[in-house]
Design a protein around this motif. Sequence first.
Motif, mmCIF file in Angstrom:
data_model
loop_
_atom_site.group_PDB
_atom_site.id
_atom_site.type_symbol
_atom_site.label_atom_id
_atom_site.label_comp_id
_atom_site.label_asym_id
_atom_site.label_seq_id
_atom_site.Cartn_x
_atom_site.Cartn_y
_atom_site.Cartn_z
ATOM 1 N N GLN A 21 59.818 14.050 -5.944
ATOM 2 C CA GLN A 21 58.483 13.443 -5.936
ATOM 3 C C GLN A 21 57.671 13.936 -7.128
ATOM 4 O OE1 GLN A 21 57.653 11.227 -3.328
ATOM 5 N NE2 GLN A 21 55.784 10.676 -4.427
ATOM 6 N N GLN A 22 57.815 15.221 -7.472
ATOM 7 C CA GLN A 22 57.131 15.764 -8.645
ATOM 8 C C GLN A 22 57.570 15.073 -9.932
ATOM 9 O OE1 GLN A 22 58.182 19.957 -8.190
ATOM 10 N NE2 GLN A 22 56.014 20.472 -8.031
ATOM 11 N N VAL A 27 59.673 9.066 -2.758
ATOM 12 C CA VAL A 27 60.649 9.707 -1.883
ATOM 13 C C VAL A 27 60.302 9.512 -0.406
ATOM 14 C CG1 VAL A 27 61.801 11.882 -1.295
ATOM 15 C CG2 VAL A 27 61.088 11.444 -3.660
ATOM 16 N N THR A 28 61.317 9.147 0.361
ATOM 17 C CA THR A 28 61.203 9.071 1.818
ATOM 18 C C THR A 28 62.277 9.964 2.430
ATOM 19 O OG1 THR A 28 60.395 6.792 1.759
ATOM 20 C CG2 THR A 28 61.305 7.578 3.844
ATOM 21 N N VAL A 29 61.865 10.933 3.229
ATOM 22 C CA VAL A 29 62.785 11.789 3.974
ATOM 23 C C VAL A 29 62.911 11.228 5.381
ATOM 24 C CG1 VAL A 29 63.168 14.095 4.942
ATOM 25 C CG2 VAL A 29 62.213 13.844 2.639
ATOM 26 N N ILE A 30 64.147 11.073 5.846
ATOM 27 C CA ILE A 30 64.382 10.529 7.183
ATOM 28 C C ILE A 30 65.126 11.562 8.012
ATOM 29 C CG2 ILE A 30 65.420 8.655 8.515
ATOM 30 C CD1 ILE A 30 65.183 6.891 6.035
ATOM 31 N N PHE A 80 50.100 24.423 -2.471
ATOM 32 C CA PHE A 80 49.911 23.457 -1.395
ATOM 33 C C PHE A 80 49.743 24.123 -0.032
ATOM 34 C CE2 PHE A 80 52.325 21.409 -4.752
ATOM 35 C CZ PHE A 80 51.694 20.187 -4.889
ATOM 36 N N ALA A 81 50.454 25.218 0.212
ATOM 37 C CA ALA A 81 50.410 25.897 1.505
ATOM 38 C C ALA A 81 51.127 27.232 1.365
ATOM 39 C CB ALA A 81 51.085 25.042 2.584
ATOM 40 N N PRO A 82 50.907 28.172 2.295
ATOM 41 C CA PRO A 82 51.641 29.439 2.228
ATOM 42 C C PRO A 82 53.146 29.197 2.228
ATOM 43 C CG PRO A 82 49.852 29.579 3.816
ATOM 44 C CD PRO A 82 49.942 28.140 3.408
ATOM 45 N N SER A 83 53.863 29.943 1.380
ATOM 46 C CA SER A 83 55.307 29.743 1.249
ATOM 47 C C SER A 83 56.126 30.674 2.134
ATOM 48 C CB SER A 83 55.729 29.938 -0.206
ATOM 49 O OG SER A 83 55.598 31.308 -0.584
ATOM 50 N N GLY A 84 55.537 31.793 2.567
ATOM 51 C CA GLY A 84 56.281 32.761 3.365
ATOM 52 C C GLY A 84 57.173 33.672 2.540
ATOM 53 N N TYR A 85 56.916 33.758 1.231
ATOM 54 C CA TYR A 85 57.788 34.513 0.315
ATOM 55 C C TYR A 85 57.348 35.960 0.214
ATOM 56 C CZ TYR A 85 60.176 35.584 -4.154
ATOM 57 O OH TYR A 85 60.958 36.128 -5.160
ATOM 58 N N ARG A 86 58.327 36.881 0.286
ATOM 59 C CA ARG A 86 58.089 38.313 0.070
ATOM 60 C C ARG A 86 59.079 38.817 -0.972
ATOM 61 N NH1 ARG A 86 57.858 41.647 5.645
ATOM 62 N NH2 ARG A 86 57.402 43.289 4.122
ATOM 63 N N ARG A 87 58.577 39.566 -1.921
ATOM 64 C CA ARG A 87 59.447 40.155 -2.939
ATOM 65 C C ARG A 87 59.112 41.639 -3.044
ATOM 66 N NH1 ARG A 87 59.877 38.676 -9.419
ATOM 67 N NH2 ARG A 87 62.097 39.169 -9.653
ATOM 68 N N ASP A 88 59.323 42.339 -1.926
ATOM 69 C CA ASP A 88 58.965 43.749 -1.869
ATOM 70 C C ASP A 88 60.172 44.654 -1.638
ATOM 71 O OD1 ASP A 88 59.373 42.819 0.681
ATOM 72 O OD2 ASP A 88 57.444 43.461 1.487
ATOM 73 N N GLY A 89 61.368 44.133 -1.907
ATOM 74 C CA GLY A 89 62.552 44.970 -1.863
ATOM 75 C C GLY A 89 63.489 44.683 -0.707
ATOM 76 N N VAL A 90 64.764 44.993 -0.921
ATOM 77 C CA VAL A 90 65.792 44.936 0.118
ATOM 78 C C VAL A 90 66.507 46.279 0.129
ATOM 79 C CG1 VAL A 90 67.986 43.894 0.837
ATOM 80 C CG2 VAL A 90 66.145 42.442 -0.041
ATOM 81 N N LEU A 91 66.616 46.876 1.320
ATOM 82 C CA LEU A 91 67.321 48.139 1.481
ATOM 83 C C LEU A 91 68.665 47.893 2.156
ATOM 84 C CD1 LEU A 91 67.404 51.277 1.388
ATOM 85 C CD2 LEU A 91 66.402 51.234 3.691
ATOM 86 N N LEU A 160 55.098 17.654 -0.110
ATOM 87 C CA LEU A 160 55.666 16.322 -0.300
ATOM 88 C C LEU A 160 54.651 15.238 0.052
ATOM 89 C CD1 LEU A 160 58.085 14.407 -0.792
ATOM 90 C CD2 LEU A 160 58.690 14.726 1.624
ATOM 91 N N LYS A 161 53.999 15.384 1.190
ATOM 92 C CA LYS A 161 53.040 14.364 1.632
ATOM 93 C C LYS A 161 51.819 14.297 0.718
ATOM 94 C CE LYS A 161 54.518 14.786 6.464
ATOM 95 N NZ LYS A 161 54.168 15.292 7.816
ATOM 96 N N LYS A 162 51.353 15.457 0.234
ATOM 97 C CA LYS A 162 50.197 15.460 -0.660
ATOM 98 C C LYS A 162 50.502 14.784 -1.989
ATOM 99 C CE LYS A 162 47.529 19.352 1.165
ATOM 100 N NZ LYS A 162 46.958 20.694 0.875
ATOM 101 N N LEU A 163 51.774 14.787 -2.371
ATOM 102 C CA LEU A 163 52.180 14.125 -3.608
ATOM 103 C C LEU A 163 52.517 12.648 -3.403
ATOM 104 C CD1 LEU A 163 54.429 16.913 -5.190
ATOM 105 C CD2 LEU A 163 52.130 16.225 -5.916
ATOM 106 N N GLY A 164 52.400 12.179 -2.160
ATOM 107 C CA GLY A 164 52.637 10.767 -1.894
ATOM 108 C C GLY A 164 53.964 10.450 -1.243
ATOM 109 N N GLY A 165 54.763 11.468 -0.936
ATOM 110 C CA GLY A 165 56.040 11.250 -0.260
ATOM 111 C C GLY A 165 55.850 10.946 1.213
ATOM 112 N N THR A 166 56.933 10.494 1.843
ATOM 113 C CA THR A 166 56.883 10.066 3.235
ATOM 114 C C THR A 166 57.971 10.769 4.037
ATOM 115 O OG1 THR A 166 56.126 7.878 2.540
ATOM 116 C CG2 THR A 166 56.986 8.062 4.771
#
Length: 364
Positions: A21-22, A27-30, A80-91, A160-166
Amino acid sequence: MMDIVIAGGGVIGLATAWRAQQRGLSVTVIDPAPASKASHVSAGMLPPGNEQLYDQPELLALYLASRDLYPSFAAELEEFAPSGYRRDGVLDAAFDDDALHTLDHQHAFQKSLGIAVERVSAEECARLQPAFAPALGGLLSPDDGAIDPRVMTAALQTALKKLGGTVVHERVIRVDGHTVLLGDGGVVPFDRLVLAAGCWTHRIEGLPKGAIPEIRPVKGQILRLHSDPPLLNLTARALSGGSSLYLVPRLDGELVVGATYEERGYDETVTAAGTNELLTRAAAVLPGAGDLRFAEISASLRPGSPDDLPVIGPTAVPDVYLASGHFRMGVQLSPVTAEAMAAHLTGTAVPDPAVPFSPLRFGG
């Protein structure tokens, strides 16, 4: 404007839809219930690598390309919205001698790839993760982390919806020429079709026999516990007994523990045995696990291709593309898969690491 239909609204389908869409496509997701299958259950760990990559140079290149893309992918999604991404390390923590030897190999492997990694002592493991049982030592990968797929897929749908996708809440039953037939009897035309329905992809009717490789289901059960405050400080893998247990904390106190690997066809049953296995393994490395609130046990079906490698790109059927077969790494490979699919759909240069994963390697 070119009309793109994407059959399947998991993390791969949604990421592909957003990128397409970008690029100026329509784009239509079904999907009858977007992000409700493997993407919903996945822990979302983004480790510096895994044992599957040691002898798979092409998969390793794809993995590293996606790892490099993740920070910018998440940052764009945050618009557009929170992504839920963390980049603070893996032990990675070793709880027996064999595991410590495994970490020797992993340490050398990561250093050879230029991935930041630090040796940590037993005392440092205890400092980093005070809730752990005594470990023999570990590795800290400071540039890696995790993403919450439930947050991520919600953000992808919003973007996706904010960019006009369905997004259409139905199931694609059949492909007929340049249209797809839906479960409710509806028909949606397309210029190009992307099949991204995981292990249900090859069940879509109307395509020539052999055009789509069979994507088999591989069951995984994942446990979710909860505490306030969070029990763990950062994403971890606990190695013992020849296997690893991943432990992915969320900022809200959720702790995701996984996972089982079961070849049981399309069985999505949550079992007492799976629950017991994960609880037992968690308690062995987290003595306080038994006191945590039991939040959820869930099962999903990972999509495994015939060679257990992703399938990305055009099929032998004109204007029909495939994005599936990511097995255990769908969330980890979402950024590079989305970039590759958007390039295929727009006729632009495909990222080199994605080229070997053409569906045409299976014939068809």
